[in-house]
Design an enzyme around this catalytic site. Structure first.
Site, short mmCIF file in Angstrom:
data_model
loop_
_atom_site.label_atom_id
_atom_site.label_comp_id
_atom_site.label_asym_id
_atom_site.label_seq_id
_atom_site.Cartn_x
_atom_site.Cartn_y
_atom_site.Cartn_z
CB THR A 187 -2.35 29.74 -21.72
OG1 THR A 187 -3.03 30.30 -22.85
CG2 THR A 187 -2.66 30.67 -20.55
NE ARG A 215 -11.14 32.32 -28.40
CZ ARG A 215 -10.29 31.80 -27.18
NH1 ARG A 215 -8.97 32.31 -27.05
NH2 ARG A 215 -10.19 30.35 -26.92
N GLY A 217 -10.78 34.37 -25.00
CA GLY A 217 -10.83 33.19 -24.03
C GLY A 217 -10.85 33.21 -22.59
CG ASP A 218 -9.62 30.04 -20.28
OD1 ASP A 218 -9.06 29.92 -21.39
OD2 ASP A 218 -9.06 29.23 -19.34
CB THR A 238 -3.51 26.27 -19.94
OG1 THR A 238 -3.30 26.32 -21.36
CG2 THR A 238 -2.98 25.07 -19.24
N GLY A 239 -6.20 25.88 -21.55
CA GLY A 239 -6.94 24.88 -22.55
C GLY A 239 -7.92 25.51 -23.20
N GLY A 241 -10.57 27.56 -24.26
CA GLY A 241 -11.24 28.61 -23.42
C GLY A 241 -12.78 28.66 -23.12
N1 ASP Z 1 -7.00 29.32 -22.69
C1 ASP Z 1 -6.47 29.93 -23.76
C2 ASP Z 1 -7.47 30.53 -24.59
O1 ASP Z 1 -8.75 29.72 -24.88
C3 ASP Z 1 -5.58 29.13 -24.57
C4 ASP Z 1 -4.36 28.27 -23.98
O2 ASP Z 1 -4.63 28.17 -22.51
O3 ASP Z 1 -3.43 28.31 -24.57
O4 ASP Z 1 -7.21 31.42 -25.16
#
Ligand code: ASP
Length: 356
Positions: A187, A215, A217-218, A238-239, A241
């Protein structure tokens, strides 16, 4: 009185940096062992390019919103990152994109999820912020809204990359999780303070490999992956989510900073109180957000993510222009630049000069 806007320029200490920007291109199992020198150089160049684009806008007196969009668009167009071109694949073999953006002056925000034809989702998120009465649009509806705006679209092939396709095939064939094949969250995001004292934050992603059932994410969730408030901070995450949503990471950090930076409950000047608010409104003292408080708030939220079982990282800029990171992964693609002369990009988990 400027509507409900909380303007920070009057509150800036004289010796504060005039502008500041931090960017990320994802966190994860990013180690030297997994990286070739060539790839490392390519990532560093891509990060520097995005950082420079945002920093130039800020140095020229442009807005934090423009700076973060310029940086994010470059990373969305770069297939190395999991956003825009280069997005990961859904279970059904599509590239579904999410993005969000927030203006720290008035906390106006825009977000989109599950779009498949928008070349730069961060620009659409900003149109949602400025040209609609809504905050969060999804899928077909978001694309219909995009058609009413001056927003560039792209064919599905634009977003496709071989390596991401192989990652999906491996997940399906070997019954792996996204974390097994991705090793990193690619991300992208940016946060900035401009010379007018205004903060902004933005995040853009393809999500996680093999995501299904719509789905989300965050990254497009305001308060989880993105938050900006002139009184406290701008954050992009990022992480994993699901965990960032459960902790409400981005807003949690800004709230912790706002609450803990004021030694006494502070009542704002009249022109800083949002219209319609009658009771005492918590404001921050001028220049009282110490970088240590901001770092502690960010680390605390990341510890919460970890305690629940998740991982990842955040970038953060304070109203005083301190640009900070916090991550609990081996590495995070990241960079920061300020009017004080800081200008650096980094990938691995080692501590950078001046980063505590
Ligand atoms: N945070 C993002 C998600 O969960 C993924 C990412 O950070 O690459 O969709």
């Amino acid at each position: 009185m400027l509507g409900g806007q909380v303007l920070a320029q009057d509150a800036l200490a004289v010796d504060s940096p005039k502008w500041s920007i931090a960017i990320h291109g994802g966190a994860g199992t990013i180690t030297r062992e997994r990286m070739t020198p060539e790839l490392e150089a390519q990532y560093e160049a891509a990060l520097q390019n995005a950082l420079d684009a945002g920093a130039k806008i800020l140095a020229d007196g442009g807005s934090a919103l423009d700076a973060i969009q310029a940086a994010i668009v470059l990373m969305e167009d770069d297939p190395k990152f999991n956003a825009g071109r280069g997005a990961v694949y859904t279970w059904d073999g599509a590239n579904e994109l999410d993005a969000s953006i927030m203006d720290g002056r008035d906390r106006s925000a825009g977000a989109v999820t599950g779009v498949t034809s928008i070349k730069n989702p961060i620009l659409l998120a900003d149109k949602v912020r400025t040209e609609s009465v809504h905050v969060f649009l999804s899928g077909k509806g978001a694309e219909e809204f995009a058609a009413t705006q001056d927003i560039e679209t792209a064919e599905p092939e634009w977003f496709e990359t071989e390596s991401r396709k192989r990652a999906l095939e491996r997940v399906k064939a070997e019954q792996l999780s996204a974390l097994d094949v991705d090793h990193k969250f690619g991300t992208v995001g940016a946060v900035a303070l401009d010379q007018d004292g205004n903060l902004a934050a933005g995040t853009s992603t393809g999500g996680m490999t093999a995501k299904r059932w719509g789905r989300i994410g965050d990254a497009p969730v305001i308060g989880a992956g993105t938050y900006a408030d002139n009184r406290s901070c701008a954050v992009s995450a990022t992480g994993w989510g699901e965990y960032f949503i459960r902790v409400g990471v981005a807003q949690e950090i800004c709230t912790l900073i706002r609450v803990h930076s004021s030694r006494e409950p502070v009542i704002c000047d009249e022109d800083q109180i949002p219209s319609g608010t009658e009771r005492a409104y918590p404001c921050r003292l001028p220049g009282n957000i110490e970088p240590e408080i901001a770092q502690a708030a960010a680390d605390y939220a990341m510890d919460e993510v970890q305690a629940l079982g998740g991982d990842g990282g955040i970038i953060l800029v304070t109203p005083e222009g301190h640009a900070l990171y916090s991550f609990n992964t081996a590495g995070m693609y990241r960079g920061r630049a300020t009017s004080e002369g800081v200008n650096e990009v980094a990938i691995f988990g080692e501590v950078l000069a001046g980063e505590e």
